[in-house]
Design a protein around this motif. Structure first.
Motif, PDB file in Angstrom:
ATOM      1  N   LEU A 144       0.795  -1.220   0.000  1.00 21.96           N
ATOM      2  CA  LEU A 144       0.000   0.000   0.000  1.00 21.96           C
ATOM      3  C   LEU A 144       0.838   1.286   0.000  1.00 21.96           C
ATOM      4  CD1 LEU A 144      -2.399  -1.881   0.424  1.00 21.96           C
ATOM      5  CD2 LEU A 144      -3.246  -0.307   2.170  1.00 21.96           C
ATOM      6  N   HIS A 145       2.167   1.164   0.144  1.00 26.34           N
ATOM      7  CA  HIS A 145       3.000   2.367   0.210  1.00 26.34           C
ATOM      8  C   HIS A 145       2.842   3.209  -1.057  1.00 26.34           C
ATOM      9  CE1 HIS A 145       6.231   5.041   1.243  1.00 26.34           C
ATOM     10  NE2 HIS A 145       6.925   4.719   0.161  1.00 26.34           N
ATOM     11  N   GLU A 146       2.473   4.474  -0.847  1.00 25.71           N
ATOM     12  CA  GLU A 146       2.262   5.457  -1.908  1.00 25.71           C
ATOM     13  C   GLU A 146       1.130   5.091  -2.869  1.00 25.71           C
ATOM     14  OE1 GLU A 146       6.058   6.205  -3.774  1.00 25.71           O
ATOM     15  OE2 GLU A 146       6.633   7.608  -2.183  1.00 25.71           O
ATOM     16  N   TYR A 185       4.594   9.750   7.320  1.00 29.53           N
ATOM     17  CA  TYR A 185       4.628   9.496   5.873  1.00 29.53           C
ATOM     18  C   TYR A 185       5.835   8.676   5.409  1.00 29.53           C
ATOM     19  CZ  TYR A 185       0.961  13.032   5.770  1.00 29.53           C
ATOM     20  OH  TYR A 185      -0.207  13.730   5.975  1.00 29.53           O
ATOM     21  N   GLY A 186       6.709   8.290   6.324  1.00 24.44           N
ATOM     22  CA  GLY A 186       7.926   7.590   5.931  1.00 24.44           C
ATOM     23  C   GLY A 186       7.694   6.191   5.393  1.00 24.44           C
ATOM     24  N   GLU A 187       8.591   5.769   4.533  1.00 22.71           N
ATOM     25  CA  GLU A 187       8.536   4.415   3.976  1.00 22.71           C
ATOM     26  C   GLU A 187       8.930   3.397   5.043  1.00 22.71           C
ATOM     27  OE1 GLU A 187      10.347   1.775   0.235  1.00 22.71           O
ATOM     28  OE2 GLU A 187      11.102   3.796   0.651  1.00 22.71           O
ATOM     29  N   TYR A 188       8.213   2.289   5.076  1.00 16.55           N
ATOM     30  CA  TYR A 188       8.464   1.189   6.020  1.00 16.55           C
ATOM     31  C   TYR A 188       9.372   0.156   5.364  1.00 16.55           C
ATOM     32  CZ  TYR A 188       7.220  -3.287   8.350  1.00 16.55           C
ATOM     33  OH  TYR A 188       7.226  -4.519   8.973  1.00 16.55           O
ATOM     34  N   ARG A 189      10.417  -0.262   6.097  1.00 13.90           N
ATOM     35  CA  ARG A 189      11.279  -1.338   5.623  1.00 13.90           C
ATOM     36  C   ARG A 189      11.564  -2.294   6.771  1.00 13.90           C
ATOM     37  NH1 ARG A 189      15.740   0.609   1.112  1.00 13.90           N
ATOM     38  NH2 ARG A 189      14.222   1.436  -0.380  1.00 13.90           N
TER      39      ARG A 189
END
Length: 564
Positions: A321-323, A485-489
């Motif tokens: 779902l990111h972005e 809003y940061g990307e998850y890794r």
């Protein structure tokens, strides 16, 4: 990034029956919610998600709706609702309503007309089928056990119900039903409601072939876990959700949450997003279903969860779902056991594990939802000694079928205590007095034990409580673009004790490290990260080692680091 108010919100789910009773009848109500807005405002939440408030005979927790434009008598009046809405808005808080549109009560006027005659104008408001030689139209199984079909003597046909037989399914193939639903949503939006949680939205349209069996081996009814896709016609659901939001969402700036149990995240992308005409958030239950065995009947045949499976389930939705979409994240709700009971520790590490789980919830990408009492580290259940102590129809159905099948009574009760929805519905403990300050009368369901020690009054007074830990996390989330809003890794995907990940936005990277158990595992920091300076910014212990690539974690430790 596309900032939105609902992306930056924190939701608090209120199961109204169990939140606060204002009049001594033993049932929580809207005036009770109003009386606790100071508490909720201090916690820092800004969206109140109310479970169904509508007029209902209340056989199924208010999800059996008799009139969508009236308030259930037990909960108060429309004036009470209007006062709650006005007061919440004055505090900068918003109200999101649960909106079950998959089914109604069998006492709804539409259904009473529908069952009266095959020729009635509202006959096709619901799903009716003739039986076959063997009886039921097909072998689909209900969420509550048995068949999805109920025989009705009046017209000698069967109607469909995915849940209780008192909750007949609406026929969303009927344009008139869709129009009725749009008008209901618009009516509440016109009152000033700020959002809707569309319960079971993925299953409002069924597949073709209602009269056909599906392969089911030796089972009498096909288990629900194997029938999700038969309860869905995704192309049609997508079109319906888009229209609901286009007609009733874009003009009102609503928060629109779609429930997507049993679906893959990629399947939701057509109707979830920021664009006009799409729902905003998707709520999935993959991590909740980890304890449900596919060999049996839903929650009643369980298996142990593993951290590897939990990380995989959560990370899949975070990544896909990111972005492209937006998660509604949660670890407990009114249909589940308490988060501490499921994923944490109920003994000496209760508070530490509750804080660790709070750290996970508040640092994932998406809009977090706190279930009432979760901010206290509340442990549910504990009062279900006999079948008479349960209130949930699904649980009572299980106990009935278990008895008929010859299962040992104590074994059946053990399974029920572990998995019942009632375990998350014990009344909210506000203080150490009788009945926890929830009511001056007899609670509609038993209080969970230990409210003399674990209650809101004591938690607010203790600066080191789970309550204040949640409060600080909410404050941190408000000022961190990486958490918003940061990307998850995911880090260390094969580690069986530690859940670790990063959230990165532009030049800010936060690393979250969680020890899910009572041992002391060593966190082996990936070189590419731990070569960078590391600053401890928040956690449930005093700062430990902040230098070097490897360091030992303490039981249920949670730590958030800022990487330079």
């Amino acid at each position: 990034m596309n900032p939105k108010w609902w992306k930056e919100s924190v939701i608090y789910e209120i199961y109204i029956k169990s939140f606060k009773d204002s009049n001594g009848d033993g049932v929580g109500d809207l005036a009770g919610v109003l009386s606790k807005l100071d508490y909720l405002q201090e916690l820092g939440v800004n969206v109140l998600w109310l479970t169904p408030v509508y007029d209902s005979p209340d056989h199924e927790g208010g999800y059996d709706i008799r009139d969508y434009r009236s308030i259930m008598d037990k909960f108060g009046t429309m004036d009470d609702f209007d006062r709650l809405l006005e007061d919440a808005h004055e505090r900068g808080m918003k109200i999101m309503l649960e909106m079950p549109l998959n089914h109604t009560s069998n006492e709804h006027p539409w259904f009473e007309e529908s069952r009266s005659s095959k020729k009635n104008d509202k006959r096709n408001y619901y799903i009716w089928r003739e039986g076959r030689g063997s009886g039921f139209p097909n072998n689909w199984g209900s969420y509550f056990g048995g068949s999805v079909w109920e025989f009705d003597q009046e017209t000698e046909e069967y109607y469909m119900h995915l849940y209780s037989s008192r909750q007949p399914n609406l026929n969303w193939e009927n344009e008139k039903v869709r129009e009725e639903a749009y008008e209901i949503v618009k009516w509440w939006a016109d009152k000033g409601v700020d959002g809707f949680h569309f319960n079971s939205i993925a299953h409002i349209v069924k597949t073709e072939g209602h009269n056909h069996d599906e392969e089911s081996g030796n089972t009498q009814h096909l288990p629900v876990e194997r029938a999700y896709q038969m309860f869905s016609s995704l192309d049609k659901v997508n079109a319906i959700v888009k229209r609901l939001h286009k007609e009733d969402g874009t003009d009102y700036d609503l928060m629109v949450v779609g429930e997507a149990a049993g679906l893959d995240p990629a399947q939701t992308l057509d109707f979830i997003g920021d664009d006009p005409g799409k729902a905003n958030l998707v709520l999935n239950s993959d991590h909740m279903l980890l304890t449900h065995s596919s060999q049996g009947i839903g929650r009643w045949t369980t298996k142990s969860w593993t951290l590897l499976n939990l990380k995989q389930a959560i990370s899949h939705w975070q990544t896909v779902l990111h972005e492209q979409g937006w998660n509604a994240t949660y670890l407990a709700d009114h249909d589940q056991p308490r988060a501490v009971c499921r994923f944490g520790h109920t003994g000496e590490y209760r508070e530490l594990s509750a804080k660790m789980l709070a750290t996970l919830l508040m640092t994932l990408q998406g809009t977090p939802s706190i279930y009432q009492g979760e901010e206290l580290g509340l442990v549910g259940g504990g009062v279900f000694h006999t079948a008479a102590d349960f209130r949930d129809e699904e649980t009572l159905n299980f106990l009935h079928h278990a008895k008929k099948s010859g299962m040992d009574e104590e074994e059946a009760l053990k399974i029920a205590r572990r998995n019942t929805r009632d375990a998350g519905r014990n009344p909210m403990p506000w203080n150490a007095s009788a009945n926890g300050g929830f009511t001056t009368g007899q609670p509609w369901i038993g209080m969970s034990p230990g409210h003399e020690e674990v209650n809101a009054e004591r938690a607010v007074a203790d600066p080191d409580s789970v309550f204040h830990y949640y409060k600080k996390l909410i404050e941190l989330r408000k000022v961190s673009q990486a958490l918003l809003y940061g990307e998850y890794r995911l880090l260390l995907p094969l580690d069986t004790d530690i859940y670790a990940f990063t959230r990165t936005f532009e030049d800010e990277t936060l690393m979250v490290v969680l020890n899910f158990f009572s041992g002391t595992p060593t966190f082996k920091c990936p070189e590419r990260l731990c070569e960078r300076p590391r600053e401890f910014i928040f956690g449930n212990y005093e700062p430990g080692v902040t230098q070097g690539s490897d360091f030992e974690l303490r039981p249920y430790e949670a730590a958030i680091y800022r990487l330079g």
